[in-house]
Design a protein around this motif. Structure first.
Motif, PDB file in Angstrom:
ATOM      1  N   MET A   1      16.030 -28.685  -0.877  1.00 57.16           N
ATOM      2  CA  MET A   1      15.147 -28.372  -1.991  1.00 57.16           C
ATOM      3  C   MET A   1      15.222 -26.872  -2.296  1.00 57.16           C
ATOM      4  N   ILE A   2      15.352 -26.536  -3.561  1.00 57.54           N
ATOM      5  CA  ILE A   2      15.440 -25.153  -4.007  1.00 57.54           C
ATOM      6  C   ILE A   2      14.278 -24.866  -4.945  1.00 57.54           C
ATOM      7  N   LEU A   3      13.613 -23.757  -4.735  1.00 57.96           N
ATOM      8  CA  LEU A   3      12.499 -23.373  -5.587  1.00 57.96           C
ATOM      9  C   LEU A   3      13.037 -22.880  -6.927  1.00 57.96           C
ATOM     10  N   PRO A   4      12.443 -23.292  -8.059  1.00 56.31           N
ATOM     11  CA  PRO A   4      12.876 -22.779  -9.364  1.00 56.31           C
ATOM     12  C   PRO A   4      12.845 -21.250  -9.396  1.00 56.31           C
ATOM     13  N   ALA A   5      13.839 -20.642 -10.015  1.00 57.19           N
ATOM     14  CA  ALA A   5      14.003 -19.193  -9.987  1.00 57.19           C
ATOM     15  C   ALA A   5      12.773 -18.455 -10.510  1.00 57.19           C
ATOM     16  N   ALA A   6      12.151 -18.970 -11.565  1.00 54.48           N
ATOM     17  CA  ALA A   6      10.987 -18.289 -12.143  1.00 54.48           C
ATOM     18  C   ALA A   6       9.853 -18.192 -11.133  1.00 54.48           C
ATOM     19  N   HIS A   7       9.621 -19.253 -10.376  1.00 59.95           N
ATOM     20  CA  HIS A   7       8.573 -19.246  -9.354  1.00 59.95           C
ATOM     21  C   HIS A   7       8.952 -18.302  -8.214  1.00 59.95           C
ATOM     22  N   GLU A   8      10.204 -18.335  -7.830  1.00 59.41           N
ATOM     23  CA  GLU A   8      10.666 -17.485  -6.736  1.00 59.41           C
ATOM     24  C   GLU A   8      10.466 -16.005  -7.069  1.00 59.41           C
ATOM     25  N   ILE A   9      10.761 -15.640  -8.296  1.00 58.44           N
ATOM     26  CA  ILE A   9      10.601 -14.249  -8.727  1.00 58.44           C
ATOM     27  C   ILE A   9       9.134 -13.833  -8.694  1.00 58.44           C
ATOM     28  N   GLU A  10       8.256 -14.688  -9.183  1.00 64.81           N
ATOM     29  CA  GLU A  10       6.829 -14.371  -9.205  1.00 64.81           C
ATOM     30  C   GLU A  10       6.266 -14.234  -7.790  1.00 64.81           C
ATOM     31  N   ILE A  11       6.673 -15.112  -6.905  1.00 65.86           N
ATOM     32  CA  ILE A  11       6.197 -15.058  -5.525  1.00 65.86           C
ATOM     33  C   ILE A  11       6.697 -13.793  -4.836  1.00 65.86           C
ATOM     34  N   GLN A  12       7.924 -13.411  -5.108  1.00 60.17           N
ATOM     35  CA  GLN A  12       8.472 -12.192  -4.517  1.00 60.17           C
ATOM     36  C   GLN A  12       7.741 -10.950  -5.003  1.00 60.17           C
ATOM     37  N   ARG A  13       7.155 -11.012  -6.178  1.00 60.08           N
ATOM     38  CA  ARG A  13       6.370  -9.888  -6.693  1.00 60.08           C
ATOM     39  C   ARG A  13       5.034  -9.763  -5.963  1.00 60.08           C
ATOM     40  N   MET A  14       4.520 -10.889  -5.471  1.00 63.35           N
ATOM     41  CA  MET A  14       3.196 -10.895  -4.843  1.00 63.35           C
ATOM     42  C   MET A  14       3.235 -10.593  -3.349  1.00 63.35           C
ATOM     43  N   LEU A  15       4.318 -10.978  -2.682  1.00 60.88           N
ATOM     44  CA  LEU A  15       4.375 -10.908  -1.231  1.00 60.88           C
ATOM     45  C   LEU A  15       5.510 -10.011  -0.761  1.00 60.88           C
ATOM     46  N   ASP A  16       5.325  -9.475   0.427  1.00 61.02           N
ATOM     47  CA  ASP A  16       6.379  -8.714   1.086  1.00 61.02           C
ATOM     48  C   ASP A  16       7.471  -9.686   1.559  1.00 61.02           C
ATOM     49  N   PRO A  17       8.723  -9.249   1.596  1.00 59.69           N
ATOM     50  CA  PRO A  17       9.786 -10.145   2.075  1.00 59.69           C
ATOM     51  C   PRO A  17       9.519 -10.735   3.459  1.00 59.69           C
ATOM     52  N   SER A  18       8.799  -9.992   4.314  1.00 61.08           N
ATOM     53  CA  SER A  18       8.487 -10.495   5.659  1.00 61.08           C
ATOM     54  C   SER A  18       7.475 -11.634   5.640  1.00 61.08           C
ATOM     55  N   GLU A  19       6.893 -11.913   4.471  1.00 55.47           N
ATOM     56  CA  GLU A  19       5.898 -12.986   4.338  1.00 55.47           C
ATOM     57  C   GLU A  19       6.493 -14.242   3.701  1.00 55.47           C
ATOM     58  N   ILE A  20       7.796 -14.246   3.468  1.00 50.65           N
ATOM     59  CA  ILE A  20       8.471 -15.365   2.813  1.00 50.65           C
ATOM     60  C   ILE A  20       9.618 -15.846   3.696  1.00 50.65           C
ATOM     61  N   PHE A  21       9.600 -17.136   4.044  1.00 39.71           N
ATOM     62  CA  PHE A  21      10.648 -17.722   4.881  1.00 39.71           C
ATOM     63  C   PHE A  21      11.353 -18.825   4.101  1.00 39.71           C
ATOM     64  N   ASP A  22      12.663 -18.696   3.912  1.00 40.71           N
ATOM     65  CA  ASP A  22      13.409 -19.814   3.340  1.00 40.71           C
ATOM     66  C   ASP A  22      14.014 -20.638   4.472  1.00 40.71           C
ATOM     67  N   GLN A  23      14.784 -21.640   4.123  1.00 40.58           N
ATOM     68  CA  GLN A  23      15.287 -22.574   5.137  1.00 40.58           C
ATOM     69  C   GLN A  23      16.291 -21.942   6.089  1.00 40.58           C
ATOM     70  N   SER A  24      16.792 -20.774   5.757  1.00 37.56           N
ATOM     71  CA  SER A  24      17.723 -20.089   6.650  1.00 37.56           C
ATOM     72  C   SER A  24      17.010 -19.174   7.649  1.00 37.56           C
ATOM     73  N   SER A  25      15.703 -18.999   7.488  1.00 37.67           N
ATOM     74  CA  SER A  25      14.950 -18.101   8.361  1.00 37.67           C
ATOM     75  C   SER A  25      14.709 -18.735   9.726  1.00 37.67           C
ATOM     76  N   PRO A  26      14.810 -17.943  10.810  1.00 42.23           N
ATOM     77  CA  PRO A  26      14.519 -18.493  12.144  1.00 42.23           C
ATOM     78  C   PRO A  26      13.060 -18.912  12.297  1.00 42.23           C
ATOM     79  N   ASN A  27      12.178 -18.422  11.423  1.00 37.03           N
ATOM     80  CA  ASN A  27      10.755 -18.793  11.500  1.00 37.03           C
ATOM     81  C   ASN A  27      10.432 -20.067  10.718  1.00 37.03           C
ATOM     82  N   TYR A  28      11.374 -20.526   9.920  1.00 33.08           N
ATOM     83  CA  TYR A  28      11.116 -21.675   9.047  1.00 33.08           C
ATOM     84  C   TYR A  28      10.743 -22.926   9.837  1.00 33.08           C
ATOM     85  N   GLN A  29      11.538 -23.247  10.853  1.00 35.44           N
ATOM     86  CA  GLN A  29      11.312 -24.472  11.612  1.00 35.44           C
ATOM     87  C   GLN A  29       9.951 -24.455  12.298  1.00 35.44           C
ATOM     88  N   ARG A  30       9.572 -23.311  12.869  1.00 38.73           N
ATOM     89  CA  ARG A  30       8.287 -23.209  13.558  1.00 38.73           C
ATOM     90  C   ARG A  30       7.124 -23.438  12.595  1.00 38.73           C
TER      91      ARG A  30
END
Length: 205
Positions: A1-30
């Motif tokens: 599943m991929i998040l629509p680009a428009a939503h991804e951009i808006e979320i990145q504006r609100m949060l620090d990169p350390s607060e966002i985990f995609d499926q490649s992140s080691p924290n995602y599974q936990r």
């Protein structure tokens, strides 16, 4: 599943990169692990805000969007969604008031975390918490909460135990549930359908 680009951009504006985990992140599974495999909807991303203002912003955005999302407090829950899991894991505060014999707990920690903090910061006291250390604070309280102390002191969510809860509403406003009697009533028996940030509960000595 991929998040629509428009939503991804808006979320990145609100949060620090350390607060966002995609499926490649080691924290995602936990952050997406469910008690049963069929409950896992393999969300596109996990959002783990570290501050109350960040939580307010992202929750307001998610409710106004068309994204499928779920709130997760940790432990052995089944919270999952196709698009976003909103993790409360960074909300792990602990504040013990010896004079009032109460403790304010962040909703994102496990009861094992609370037990360790009680032993270190409030020796001789205990909370009416879940029976197993791997159970999350938020979900267990909102589902009633059976404790080893329940035979004497009742459930975690009983009025004498769950004194109050700070809640972020769908529009981003923050309230203490005691200001809204019907909200506090719902939190004490909503079976996980409501979410609080810190909970104020009684402790026992």
């Amino acid at each position: 599943m991929i998040l629509p680009a428009a939503h991804e951009i808006e979320i990145q504006r609100m949060l620090d990169p350390s607060e966002i985990f995609d499926q490649s992140s080691p924290n995602y599974q936990r952050e997406t692990h469910c008690w049963a495999a069929q409950k896992d909807q393999h969300p596109a991303i996990v959002l783990r805000p570290k501050s109350l203002p960040a939580l307010q912003s992202v929750l307001r955005y998610l409710y106004a969007s068309d994204l499928d999302f779920a709130v997760r407090s940790g432990g052995v829950g089944s919270s999952s969604a196709r698009d976003v899991v909103l993790s409360m894991g960074a909300f792990d505060g602990f504040d013990f008031d010896r004079e009032r014999a109460t403790v304010v707990l962040g909703a994102g920690q496990l009861w094992g975390d609370v037990d360790r903090k009680m032993a270190a910061l409030a020796p001789g006291y205990a909370t009416v918490g879940a029976r197993y250390p791997f159970v999350g604070v938020g979900g267990s309280i909102l589902s009633g909460g059976f404790s080893w102390l329940s035979h004497e002191y009742g459930l975690c969510s009983d009025p004498k135990n769950l004194l109050d809860a700070q809640v972020v509403l769908f529009d981003g406003r923050v309230v203490w549930a005691s200001q809204e009697p019907e909200l506090l009533w719902a939190l004490r028996g909503g079976c996980g359908n409501f979410g609080g940030e810190p909970f104020e509960i009684n402790s026992r000595n």
